[in-house]
Design a protein around this motif. Structure first.
Motif, PDB file in Angstrom:
ATOM      1  N   ASN A  52       0.819  -1.212   0.000  1.00  0.00           N
ATOM      2  CA  ASN A  52       0.000   0.000   0.000  1.00  0.00           C
ATOM      3  C   ASN A  52       0.849   1.257   0.000  1.00  0.00           C
ATOM      4  O   ASN A  52       0.360   2.349  -0.283  1.00  0.00           O
ATOM      5  CB  ASN A  52      -0.952  -0.001   1.199  1.00  0.00           C
ATOM      6  N   VAL A  53       2.139   1.115   0.326  1.00  0.00           N
ATOM      7  CA  VAL A  53       3.056   2.246   0.269  1.00  0.00           C
ATOM      8  C   VAL A  53       3.738   2.312  -1.096  1.00  0.00           C
ATOM      9  O   VAL A  53       3.821   3.371  -1.722  1.00  0.00           O
ATOM     10  CB  VAL A  53       4.114   2.150   1.382  1.00  0.00           C
ATOM     11  N   THR A  54       4.220   1.161  -1.561  1.00  0.00           N
ATOM     12  CA  THR A  54       4.965   1.121  -2.824  1.00  0.00           C
ATOM     13  C   THR A  54       4.062   1.272  -4.031  1.00  0.00           C
ATOM     14  O   THR A  54       4.411   1.959  -5.004  1.00  0.00           O
ATOM     15  CB  THR A  54       5.742  -0.207  -2.924  1.00  0.00           C
ATOM     16  N   TYR A  55       2.894   0.627  -4.009  1.00  0.00           N
ATOM     17  CA  TYR A  55       1.992   0.643  -5.156  1.00  0.00           C
ATOM     18  C   TYR A  55       0.684   1.335  -4.766  1.00  0.00           C
ATOM     19  O   TYR A  55      -0.349   0.703  -4.588  1.00  0.00           O
ATOM     20  CB  TYR A  55       1.727  -0.779  -5.644  1.00  0.00           C
ATOM     21  N   GLY A  56       0.771   2.628  -4.609  1.00  0.00           N
ATOM     22  CA  GLY A  56      -0.382   3.433  -4.231  1.00  0.00           C
ATOM     23  C   GLY A  56      -0.176   4.872  -4.652  1.00  0.00           C
ATOM     24  O   GLY A  56       0.789   5.210  -5.338  1.00  0.00           O
ATOM     25  N   GLY A  57      -1.078   5.728  -4.212  1.00  0.00           N
ATOM     26  CA  GLY A  57      -1.003   7.138  -4.574  1.00  0.00           C
ATOM     27  C   GLY A  57      -0.882   8.048  -3.370  1.00  0.00           C
ATOM     28  O   GLY A  57      -1.331   9.191  -3.404  1.00  0.00           O
ATOM     29  N   LYS A  58      -0.250   7.529  -2.286  1.00  0.00           N
ATOM     30  CA  LYS A  58      -0.106   8.312  -1.068  1.00  0.00           C
ATOM     31  C   LYS A  58       1.361   8.402  -0.684  1.00  0.00           C
ATOM     32  O   LYS A  58       2.141   7.507  -0.986  1.00  0.00           O
ATOM     33  CB  LYS A  58      -0.917   7.683   0.074  1.00  0.00           C
ATOM     34  N   ILE A  59       1.714   9.482  -0.014  1.00  0.00           N
ATOM     35  CA  ILE A  59       3.108   9.735   0.339  1.00  0.00           C
ATOM     36  C   ILE A  59       3.256   9.695   1.866  1.00  0.00           C
ATOM     37  O   ILE A  59       2.279   9.743   2.611  1.00  0.00           O
ATOM     38  CB  ILE A  59       3.592  11.095  -0.212  1.00  0.00           C
ATOM     39  N   ILE A  60       4.508   9.619   2.314  1.00  0.00           N
ATOM     40  CA  ILE A  60       4.858   9.645   3.732  1.00  0.00           C
ATOM     41  C   ILE A  60       5.479  11.009   4.025  1.00  0.00           C
ATOM     42  O   ILE A  60       6.457  11.398   3.385  1.00  0.00           O
ATOM     43  CB  ILE A  60       5.850   8.523   4.092  1.00  0.00           C
ATOM     44  N   MET A  61       4.916  11.738   5.012  1.00  0.00           N
ATOM     45  CA  MET A  61       5.378  13.087   5.338  1.00  0.00           C
ATOM     46  C   MET A  61       5.904  13.127   6.767  1.00  0.00           C
ATOM     47  O   MET A  61       5.608  12.240   7.580  1.00  0.00           O
ATOM     48  CB  MET A  61       4.226  14.087   5.145  1.00  0.00           C
ATOM     49  N   PRO A  62       6.646  14.182   7.128  1.00  0.00           N
ATOM     50  CA  PRO A  62       7.176  14.295   8.490  1.00  0.00           C
ATOM     51  C   PRO A  62       6.105  14.764   9.475  1.00  0.00           C
ATOM     52  O   PRO A  62       5.086  15.328   9.074  1.00  0.00           O
ATOM     53  CB  PRO A  62       8.299  15.319   8.345  1.00  0.00           C
ATOM     54  N   PRO A  63       6.308  14.560  10.772  1.00  0.00           N
ATOM     55  CA  PRO A  63       5.327  14.987  11.777  1.00  0.00           C
ATOM     56  C   PRO A  63       5.032  16.482  11.756  1.00  0.00           C
ATOM     57  O   PRO A  63       3.916  16.910  12.079  1.00  0.00           O
ATOM     58  CB  PRO A  63       5.962  14.564  13.105  1.00  0.00           C
ATOM     59  N   SER A  64       6.003  17.284  11.395  1.00  0.00           N
ATOM     60  CA  SER A  64       5.775  18.729  11.362  1.00  0.00           C
ATOM     61  C   SER A  64       4.707  19.106  10.336  1.00  0.00           C
ATOM     62  O   SER A  64       4.016  20.123  10.506  1.00  0.00           O
ATOM     63  CB  SER A  64       7.081  19.465  11.045  1.00  0.00           C
ATOM     64  N   SER A  65       4.554  18.285   9.293  1.00  0.00           N
ATOM     65  CA  SER A  65       3.510  18.553   8.303  1.00  0.00           C
ATOM     66  C   SER A  65       2.133  18.393   8.922  1.00  0.00           C
ATOM     67  O   SER A  65       1.216  19.168   8.630  1.00  0.00           O
ATOM     68  CB  SER A  65       3.666  17.618   7.105  1.00  0.00           C
ATOM     69  N   LEU A  66       1.994  17.385   9.772  1.00  0.00           N
ATOM     70  CA  LEU A  66       0.717  17.173  10.451  1.00  0.00           C
ATOM     71  C   LEU A  66       0.374  18.363  11.336  1.00  0.00           C
ATOM     72  O   LEU A  66      -0.779  18.837  11.364  1.00  0.00           O
ATOM     73  CB  LEU A  66       0.779  15.890  11.277  1.00  0.00           C
ATOM     74  N   ALA A  67       1.380  18.878  12.059  1.00  0.00           N
ATOM     75  CA  ALA A  67       1.143  20.035  12.924  1.00  0.00           C
ATOM     76  C   ALA A  67       0.736  21.250  12.101  1.00  0.00           C
ATOM     77  O   ALA A  67      -0.165  22.004  12.492  1.00  0.00           O
ATOM     78  CB  ALA A  67       2.406  20.327  13.741  1.00  0.00           C
ATOM     79  N   ARG A  68       1.371  21.411  10.947  1.00  0.00           N
ATOM     80  CA  ARG A  68       1.053  22.557  10.096  1.00  0.00           C
ATOM     81  C   ARG A  68      -0.356  22.439   9.515  1.00  0.00           C
ATOM     82  O   ARG A  68      -1.110  23.415   9.474  1.00  0.00           O
ATOM     83  CB  ARG A  68       2.085  22.646   8.968  1.00  0.00           C
ATOM     84  N   LEU A  69      -0.731  21.252   9.065  1.00  0.00           N
ATOM     85  CA  LEU A  69      -2.068  21.043   8.509  1.00  0.00           C
ATOM     86  C   LEU A  69      -3.145  21.261   9.569  1.00  0.00           C
ATOM     87  O   LEU A  69      -4.206  21.827   9.291  1.00  0.00           O
ATOM     88  CB  LEU A  69      -2.174  19.629   7.933  1.00  0.00           C
ATOM     89  N   THR A  70      -2.866  20.820  10.783  1.00  0.00           N
ATOM     90  CA  THR A  70      -3.813  21.021  11.873  1.00  0.00           C
ATOM     91  C   THR A  70      -3.940  22.493  12.217  1.00  0.00           C
ATOM     92  O   THR A  70      -5.037  23.006  12.476  1.00  0.00           O
ATOM     93  CB  THR A  70      -3.362  20.225  13.110  1.00  0.00           C
ATOM     94  N   GLN A  71      -2.834  23.193  12.195  1.00  0.00           N
ATOM     95  CA  GLN A  71      -2.851  24.623  12.494  1.00  0.00           C
ATOM     96  C   GLN A  71      -3.676  25.396  11.465  1.00  0.00           C
ATOM     97  O   GLN A  71      -4.396  26.334  11.794  1.00  0.00           O
ATOM     98  CB  GLN A  71      -1.419  25.152  12.540  1.00  0.00           C
ATOM     99  N   LEU A  72      -3.580  24.968  10.211  1.00  0.00           N
ATOM    100  CA  LEU A  72      -4.327  25.642   9.141  1.00  0.00           C
ATOM    101  C   LEU A  72      -5.787  25.211   9.088  1.00  0.00           C
ATOM    102  O   LEU A  72      -6.557  25.759   8.298  1.00  0.00           O
ATOM    103  CB  LEU A  72      -3.665  25.357   7.791  1.00  0.00           C
TER     104      LEU A  72
END
Length: 304
Positions: A52-72
């Motif tokens: 599901n990671v290798t053959y999919g359409g989703k990426i792995i991001m760092p934890p700081s991205s989650l904090a930024r998305l939540t803030q926005l």
């Protein structure tokens, strides 16, 4: 202090914080605009071998991205536009699977790295995106062997669960029975293929991607790349009574002439005359005979 009063204070503070968060205005999707270093999921220290990671359409991001998305207060499902800063034409869309990457890094499926023309560790720009819900997609298999799959629609339906969005022009990859298949996203629509012609508008060029998250998606297959129709066998000649009795003018089932001496019930192989086919080995009506009253007769070619 009375424990009941203390609990009431905490409850009131929690309600106030929840109300403040819910009333916070949502930032536009493009407010999330970050740069990272891109790596293929094969470089991921843990979890890089998951399908599901290798053959999919989703990426792995760092934890700081989650904090930024939540803030926005970014609305879900979270979708992004991925761009190669060194090549503006190289662009695609993706969802996010997890936030476990090292800070400053993102991990992409290998097919996505090829689409963006990125090498390991090169910079990538990721911007928030809002894509319309898709209703129709047309795919073309890049390997002719996919036609041998017993139930291709079911296989693809299962594989698309690992995708949040699709981008027209991408060649995505799925894995089935340890075999990797590529598919070109030929067409994306926000309306059904079966709808009225006036409603069959293609996705606007400014937003070439569609969301496939929790939507009833209609999938159409184009002829696989490199596919050639197998040659059809020549029709068998129609069998007639004449051919059964050997009266077809010396033609067998394949349409070729049959040698005179090999025809059933034929005496045309006798030497000394002319056959109907021009063979000089037979002459008709040669011989002797007698009538019923005993009178002798002469056949053709017999001297008295």
């Amino acid at each position: 202090m009375d424990p009941a009063a203390l609990f009431s204070q905490f409850a009131g503070a929690g309600s106030f914080m929840g109300a403040a968060l819910s009333t916070q205005p949502r930032a536009p999707p493009n407010a999330f605009d970050e740069h990272y270093r891109a790596y293929s999921v094969a470089m991921l220290p843990r979890g890089g071998d998951r399908e599901n990671v290798t053959y999919g359409g989703k990426i792995i991001m760092p934890p700081s991205s989650l904090a930024r998305l939540t803030q926005l207060n970014f609305p879900s499902p979270w979708m992004f536009q991925l761009q190669n800063p060194a090549n503006s034409a190289a662009s695609t869309h993706a969802g996010v699977l997890e936030f476990i990457a090292d800070e400053g890094c993102v991990y992409l499926p290998h097919w996505m790295m090829k689409t963006l023309k990125l090498s390991e560790g090169q910079p990538i720009r990721i911007t928030g995106a809002s894509l319309p819900k898709g209703k129709f997609v047309k795919l073309q298999a890049q390997e002719t062997s996919f036609v041998e799959v017993s139930d291709p629609r079911a296989v693809l339906e299962q594989a698309l669960r690992n995708f949040t969005c699709l981008t027209q022009g991408d060649i995505i990859e799925i894995c089935y029975n340890t075999i990797v298949f590529g598919f070109l996203v030929m067409e994306t629509r926000t309306t059904s293929q079966n709808g009225p012609p006036s409603s069959r508008s293609t996705t606007p060029s400014t937003v070439p991607g569609i969301s496939v998250f929790e939507t009833d998606l209609e999938v159409d297959f184009a002829t696989p790349k490199g596919w050639k129709e197998p040659p059809r066998p020549a029709p068998k000649p129609v069998e007639t009574m004449a051919s059964r009795l050997g009266l077809d003018g010396g033609k067998n089932a394949s349409g070729k002439s049959t040698p005179a001496g090999s025809r059933p019930g034929s005496s045309m192989g006798i030497s000394g005359g002319t056959t109907l086919d021009g063979d000089l080995s037979f002459e008709a009506f040669k011989g002797k005979g007698e009538t019923l009253n005993g009178r002798k007769t002469k056949g053709k070619g017999i001297k008295a």
